[in-house]
Design an enzyme around this catalytic site. Sequence first.
Site, short mmCIF file in Angstrom:
data_model
loop_
_atom_site.label_atom_id
_atom_site.label_comp_id
_atom_site.label_asym_id
_atom_site.label_seq_id
_atom_site.Cartn_x
_atom_site.Cartn_y
_atom_site.Cartn_z
N ARG A 26 0.82 -1.22 0.00
CA ARG A 26 0.00 0.00 0.00
C ARG A 26 0.85 1.27 0.00
O ARG A 26 0.42 2.31 0.51
CB ARG A 26 -0.98 0.00 1.18
CG ARG A 26 -1.81 -1.28 1.30
CD ARG A 26 -2.70 -1.55 0.12
NE ARG A 26 -3.67 -0.53 -0.10
CZ ARG A 26 -4.87 -0.50 0.47
NH1 ARG A 26 -5.25 -1.44 1.28
NH2 ARG A 26 -5.72 0.48 0.20
N ARG A 30 -2.21 6.78 0.09
CA ARG A 30 -2.21 6.70 1.54
C ARG A 30 -1.24 7.65 2.23
O ARG A 30 -1.67 8.51 2.96
CB ARG A 30 -1.93 5.27 2.02
CG ARG A 30 -3.12 4.35 1.83
CD ARG A 30 -2.95 3.12 2.66
NE ARG A 30 -4.24 2.55 3.02
CZ ARG A 30 -4.41 1.49 3.77
NH1 ARG A 30 -3.38 0.88 4.25
NH2 ARG A 30 -5.60 1.05 4.05
N ARG A 39 -4.98 13.74 -5.58
CA ARG A 39 -6.31 13.26 -5.22
C ARG A 39 -7.30 14.43 -5.06
O ARG A 39 -8.45 14.33 -5.45
CB ARG A 39 -6.13 12.50 -3.92
CG ARG A 39 -7.13 11.62 -3.41
CD ARG A 39 -7.55 10.47 -4.21
NE ARG A 39 -8.48 9.76 -3.35
CZ ARG A 39 -9.68 10.23 -3.04
NH1 ARG A 39 -10.12 11.32 -3.59
NH2 ARG A 39 -10.44 9.57 -2.19
N ASP A 76 -7.05 -1.04 -7.46
CA ASP A 76 -7.68 -1.66 -6.29
C ASP A 76 -8.10 -3.08 -6.64
O ASP A 76 -8.37 -3.39 -7.81
CB ASP A 76 -8.89 -0.86 -5.81
CG ASP A 76 -9.17 -1.16 -4.34
OD1 ASP A 76 -8.60 -0.47 -3.48
OD2 ASP A 76 -9.93 -2.11 -4.06
N TYR A 154 -16.08 -9.55 -0.31
CA TYR A 154 -16.64 -8.21 -0.59
C TYR A 154 -17.92 -8.29 -1.42
O TYR A 154 -18.85 -7.52 -1.23
CB TYR A 154 -15.61 -7.33 -1.31
CG TYR A 154 -14.58 -6.76 -0.37
CD1 TYR A 154 -14.89 -5.70 0.48
CD2 TYR A 154 -13.29 -7.28 -0.32
CE1 TYR A 154 -13.95 -5.18 1.36
CE2 TYR A 154 -12.34 -6.77 0.55
CZ TYR A 154 -12.68 -5.72 1.39
OH TYR A 154 -11.76 -5.21 2.26
O1 CP3 Z 1 -0.31 -1.14 -2.69
C1 CP3 Z 1 -0.50 -0.07 -3.25
O2 CP3 Z 1 -0.08 0.98 -2.81
C2 CP3 Z 1 -1.26 -0.06 -4.56
C3 CP3 Z 1 -2.61 0.34 -4.45
C4 CP3 Z 1 -3.63 -0.50 -3.72
C5 CP3 Z 1 -4.85 0.09 -3.28
N1 CP3 Z 1 -5.64 -0.92 -2.81
C6 CP3 Z 1 -5.18 1.52 -3.38
C7 CP3 Z 1 -6.19 2.07 -2.46
C8 CP3 Z 1 -3.68 -1.87 -3.43
C9 CP3 Z 1 -2.64 -2.96 -3.62
C10 CP3 Z 1 -4.97 -2.12 -2.86
C11 CP3 Z 1 -5.43 -3.46 -2.47
C12 CP3 Z 1 -6.63 -3.60 -1.65
N2 CP3 Z 1 -7.78 -2.89 -1.71
C13 CP3 Z 1 -6.79 -4.62 -0.68
C14 CP3 Z 1 -5.78 -5.68 -0.35
C15 CP3 Z 1 -4.69 -5.19 0.49
C16 CP3 Z 1 -5.03 -5.04 1.94
O3 CP3 Z 1 -4.91 -3.91 2.43
O4 CP3 Z 1 -5.38 -6.04 2.56
C17 CP3 Z 1 -8.08 -4.46 -0.12
C18 CP3 Z 1 -8.67 -5.29 0.97
C19 CP3 Z 1 -8.70 -3.36 -0.80
C20 CP3 Z 1 -10.08 -2.83 -0.61
C21 CP3 Z 1 -10.07 -1.41 -0.18
N3 CP3 Z 1 -9.71 -0.35 -1.00
C22 CP3 Z 1 -10.44 -0.87 1.06
C23 CP3 Z 1 -10.90 -1.70 2.25
C24 CP3 Z 1 -10.29 0.53 1.00
C25 CP3 Z 1 -10.66 1.58 2.02
C26 CP3 Z 1 -9.70 1.69 3.12
C27 CP3 Z 1 -8.24 1.88 2.72
O5 CP3 Z 1 -7.59 0.88 2.58
O6 CP3 Z 1 -7.79 3.02 2.54
C28 CP3 Z 1 -9.78 0.82 -0.29
C29 CP3 Z 1 -9.45 2.17 -0.80
C30 CP3 Z 1 -8.09 2.38 -1.32
N4 CP3 Z 1 -7.42 1.55 -2.15
C31 CP3 Z 1 -7.29 3.54 -1.09
C32 CP3 Z 1 -6.11 3.35 -1.81
C33 CP3 Z 1 -4.94 4.30 -1.93
C34 CP3 Z 1 -7.71 4.78 -0.27
C35 CP3 Z 1 -8.65 5.60 -1.08
C36 CP3 Z 1 -8.40 7.07 -1.07
O7 CP3 Z 1 -7.37 7.55 -1.57
O8 CP3 Z 1 -9.30 7.76 -0.61
#
Ligand code: CP3
Length: 345
Positions: A26, A30, A39, A76, A154
């Site tokens: 991640r 973030r 963003r 994602d 999900y």
């Molecule tokens: O790794 C990286 O930096 C690449 C980008 C990436 C994102 N999501 C961007 C994202 C990756 C590899 C993911 C995978 C992902 N997404 C997973 C598996 C990894 C893990 O953490 O277990 C899961 C379960 C998700 C589902 C998801 N997406 C959730 C639960 C959320 C909300 C909470 C959070 O994690 O921030 C997201 C949103 C998300 N995906 C964000 C980002 C940068 C935040 C959104 C924002 O910028 O507002």
Amino acid sequence: MELKNDLLLRTVRGEAVERPPVWLMRQAGRILPQYRAVRERLSGFKELVETPELAAEVTIQPVDALDVDAAILFSDILVIPEAMGLSYEMVEKRGPLFPETIRSETDIERLLSGEEAAGRLGYVYEALEVTRKNLAGRVPLIGFSGAPWTLMAYMVEGSGSKTFSRAKRLLYQEPALAHRLLGKITQTIIAYVKEKARHGANLIQFFDSWAGILSPEQYREFSLPYLREACSAVSEVPVTVFAKGAWFALPDIARLDCQAVGLDWNISPQEGRSRVGAEKILQGNLDPCYLYADPEKVSEATRKMLEAFGSRHIANLGHGVYPDTPLEGVHAFVQTVKGYRYHRQ
Ligand code: CP3
């Protein structure tokens, strides 16, 4: 294009290397102010995910700012349910939400799968191409997918959850339906990751983020066979399997056709190695919360972790970096790994 820094790829091939490669789950999005700046100009998360030039930009930000040994594509795991026909929303500060969820056999039969579904994700493949071009061979590019069980969780639950009890209920009440759904998801992610490899991903990581909420028996029935099928289908690039919380399944995961196995922070490097055996490369596993500590403490803990893993290791956290992590902690972690050298044999 030839890679200038191929340490990650040499490591997953099992070659003797000077130090472990380092990246953070991640890392894209973030934590960086540069990410938030991009963003804020946009309507939301999905616009960023679906605009290849911008996705490439935020994918490369951590390579510039943190000096990590790999990029991971900004995207994602939820693009897969969407391509299959269940679109998601990303609700600010709350996370993903599916307005429609899987409730019945008809819902499952309606879903697209395989190449038909994966073919709808052109924006992801384009983002990979643009990223590869703009990275100009600096570091390898990691592509990823959710594992079948985590994606199913999900699609049935409709949002994040502490227990995913709706999704788990289906496993007990309607196992045949669960298998049908898992099969369709698996066919889709196989087509998807093959396409990712074709468009420039150098390695694929499967995230089974909700592995740890299943019992060992359920994990063996509802997750492992599908991960096995997916891993065996991907021969184009190396594969990492990260099944969070699934310490109980590590000996089974070690038998998958993958090169690396991710560990979370709930298991020691030594215990992880003994469960996985000697063959696979291990990835992990510092507690992401450690990065809130003083930088000197972070460096000390990182060195201790590196010593405990020894060789055949990719340095990473035990799960994704948290959004409010201080950058000093992240730098201390990365720089400690980069300054480390394996002892001469
Ligand atoms: O790794 C990286 O930096 C690449 C980008 C990436 C994102 N999501 C961007 C994202 C990756 C590899 C993911 C995978 C992902 N997404 C997973 C598996 C990894 C893990 O953490 O277990 C899961 C379960 C998700 C589902 C998801 N997406 C959730 C639960 C959320 C909300 C909470 C959070 O994690 O921030 C997201 C949103 C998300 N995906 C964000 C980002 C940068 C935040 C959104 C924002 O910028 O507002």
